[in-house]
Design an enzyme around this catalytic site. Structure first.
Site, mmCIF file in Angstrom:
data_model
loop_
_atom_site.group_PDB
_atom_site.id
_atom_site.type_symbol
_atom_site.label_atom_id
_atom_site.label_comp_id
_atom_site.label_asym_id
_atom_site.label_seq_id
_atom_site.Cartn_x
_atom_site.Cartn_y
_atom_site.Cartn_z
ATOM 1 N N THR A 81 -5.259 7.286 7.005
ATOM 2 C CA THR A 81 -5.345 6.160 6.081
ATOM 3 C C THR A 81 -7.153 6.236 5.646
ATOM 4 O O THR A 81 -7.959 6.204 6.306
ATOM 5 C CB THR A 81 -4.790 4.994 7.101
ATOM 6 N N GLY A 82 -7.240 5.059 4.477
ATOM 7 C CA GLY A 82 -8.061 4.461 3.851
ATOM 8 C C GLY A 82 -8.941 5.646 2.903
ATOM 9 O O GLY A 82 -8.214 6.194 1.803
ATOM 10 N N THR A 124 1.920 7.208 0.685
ATOM 11 C CA THR A 124 1.155 6.095 -0.301
ATOM 12 C C THR A 124 1.298 5.932 -1.586
ATOM 13 O O THR A 124 1.446 6.482 -2.628
ATOM 14 C CB THR A 124 0.027 6.781 -0.263
ATOM 15 N N THR A 151 -1.699 3.072 3.485
ATOM 16 C CA THR A 151 -1.289 4.520 3.593
ATOM 17 C C THR A 151 -0.497 3.859 4.464
ATOM 18 O O THR A 151 -0.800 3.046 5.497
ATOM 19 C CB THR A 151 -2.199 5.431 3.270
ATOM 20 N N ARG A 202 -5.571 9.669 -10.605
ATOM 21 C CA ARG A 202 -6.125 9.874 -9.517
ATOM 22 C C ARG A 202 -5.283 10.262 -8.007
ATOM 23 O O ARG A 202 -3.862 9.098 -8.063
ATOM 24 C CB ARG A 202 -7.313 8.622 -9.172
ATOM 25 N N SER A 222 1.647 -1.056 -0.265
ATOM 26 C CA SER A 222 -0.098 0.032 0.207
ATOM 27 C C SER A 222 0.636 1.140 0.222
ATOM 28 O O SER A 222 0.227 2.287 -0.326
ATOM 29 C CB SER A 222 -1.469 -0.243 1.113
#
Ligand code: ASP
Length: 362
Positions: A259-260, A226, A208, A236, A69
């Site tokens: 994160t997420g 990340t 991340t 993106r 990640s």
């Protein structure tokens, strides 16, 4: 010396002691940051700068081919190219730097710091960021590993048109050929790696590392780095390099990171919101939960839609109090649900702790 003088003297010494004691060296990170915390805390113990500490910490993940990640070995975009995002903030000098969609460099956090230190810009992206990195001697490398390439190829094979056809599997020119099982297609891959690849395809992962550090002098810095969302559209950019979303540090208050699912964090400027919440008196846990409530509000608190993503916030206040909170109490790892956690290290004692959470899947 009279007793009264002695007592007055110890009271002053006590007050001075309390003033100079300061917070403990503290590093807070996402769940994948246990080792990063350890490295960062060792830097702080040697009196190094808080930003040097967190960058050295996350470099562990950026250079680790098994952290899929972040950095080298991160899962690529839909074209099979790894694009990295990172930003840094240095509390004492109140400066920041950021890079996004950076290709070919394993350690975007170091490039973000260079943007901060060597330019009067804040953010460089894409080709410009790569040129800038190369001008400072960074090597351009292929960031795909055998493992991340396999996951990408399995993802390509999972795509179907309306008639169920896919150019990346056994073709129309080979009628009668049994539909190739993944094991046949990838004979080199062991079963565990294949199962992992399929999982990445079924649920494109986010991941991340965010790392926040506070030293005994009360100085604070942070970094977030990340490879972003797996299989993303090239170009993106998530929340990680967005100052105020993936990271915010205010030397007067504290720091926060995330994160997420980046898109949902950007829509509430999460890290900045959390630091402002702390400025206005919320403790780190309440500050993170308030940010998550804003995310839920954007979905009219609709559990079914909120269940489609994860989002985690981390906060470290200037006095050393810290917390992390997740949208959900559990997250998927492999085939099962596990409690959402975060990493922390205080003065050399490192551990994973359960995050607070807004919603329970139970
Ligand atoms: N938050 C980052 C992003 O959205 C990476 C992640 O998914 O955790 O790009």
């Amino acid at each position: 010396m009279t007793r009264r003088e002695w007592l007055a003297g110890t009271a002053v010494a006590g007050a001075l002691g309390a003033q100079t004691a300061g917070p403990k060296n503290t590093v807070v990170s996402s769940e994948n940051g246990l080792r990063a915390c350890e490295v960062a805390i060792a830097y702080l113990a040697r009196g190094k700068d808080t930003l040097d500490a967190v960058i050295a910490g996350v470099n562990v993940n950026e250079e680790d081919p098994n952290d899929t990640s972040v950095g080298y070995g991160g899962l690529p975009n839909e074209q099979g190219v790894v694009e990295l995002d990172a930003c840094v903030m240095h509390g004492p000098t109140r400066r920041a730097g950021s890079v996004a969609s950076l290709r070919g460099v394993k350690t975007p956090s170091k490039v973000a710091r260079l943007v901060m230190e060597e330019t009067d810009h804040i953010m460089l992206v894409g080709e410009g960021a790569l040129r800038f990195a190369k001008s400072y001697g960074f090597k351009e490398e292929d960031l795909l590993t055998g493992k991340s390439r396999l996951a990408w190829l399995v993802w390509k094979r999972s795509l179907r048109d309306g008639s169920g056809h896919n150019n990346w599997t056994d073709g129309l020119d080979a009628p009668g050929r049994p539909s190739a099982a993944l094991k046949v297609a990838f004979p080199e891959a062991d079963e565990e790696t294949l199962a992992w690849a399929v999982e990445q395809v079924l649920r494109p992962p986010t991941g991340t590392i965010n790392c926040l550090a506070l030293n005994r002098k009360g100085e604070i810095s942070g970094v977030t780095t990340t490879s972003g969302l797996a299989w993303k559209i090239p170009g993106r950019v998530g929340d990680s390099p967005i100052l105020g979303a993936g990271l915010w540090v205010d030397q007067d208050v504290g720091a926060a990171g995330s994160t997420g699912r980046g898109e949902e964090n950007i829509r509430i400027a999460g890290a900045h919101t959390i630091v402002e919440n702390m400025r206005h008196g919320m403790n780190p846990k309440a500050a993170c939960l308030d940010a998550l409530k804003r995310v839920a509000r954007n979905f009219a608190d609709d559990r079914a839609r909120l269940e489609q993503f994860d989002l985690n916030f981390y906060a470290l206040r200037k006095d050393g109090e810290y917390a992390a909170a997740a949208l959900w109490d559990t997250r998927r790892r492999g085939g099962r649900m596990v409690r959402t956690k975060f990493a922390v290290n205080v003065d050399g004692s490192g551990r994973l702790e359960d995050t607070a959470f807004l919603l329970s899947r139970a």
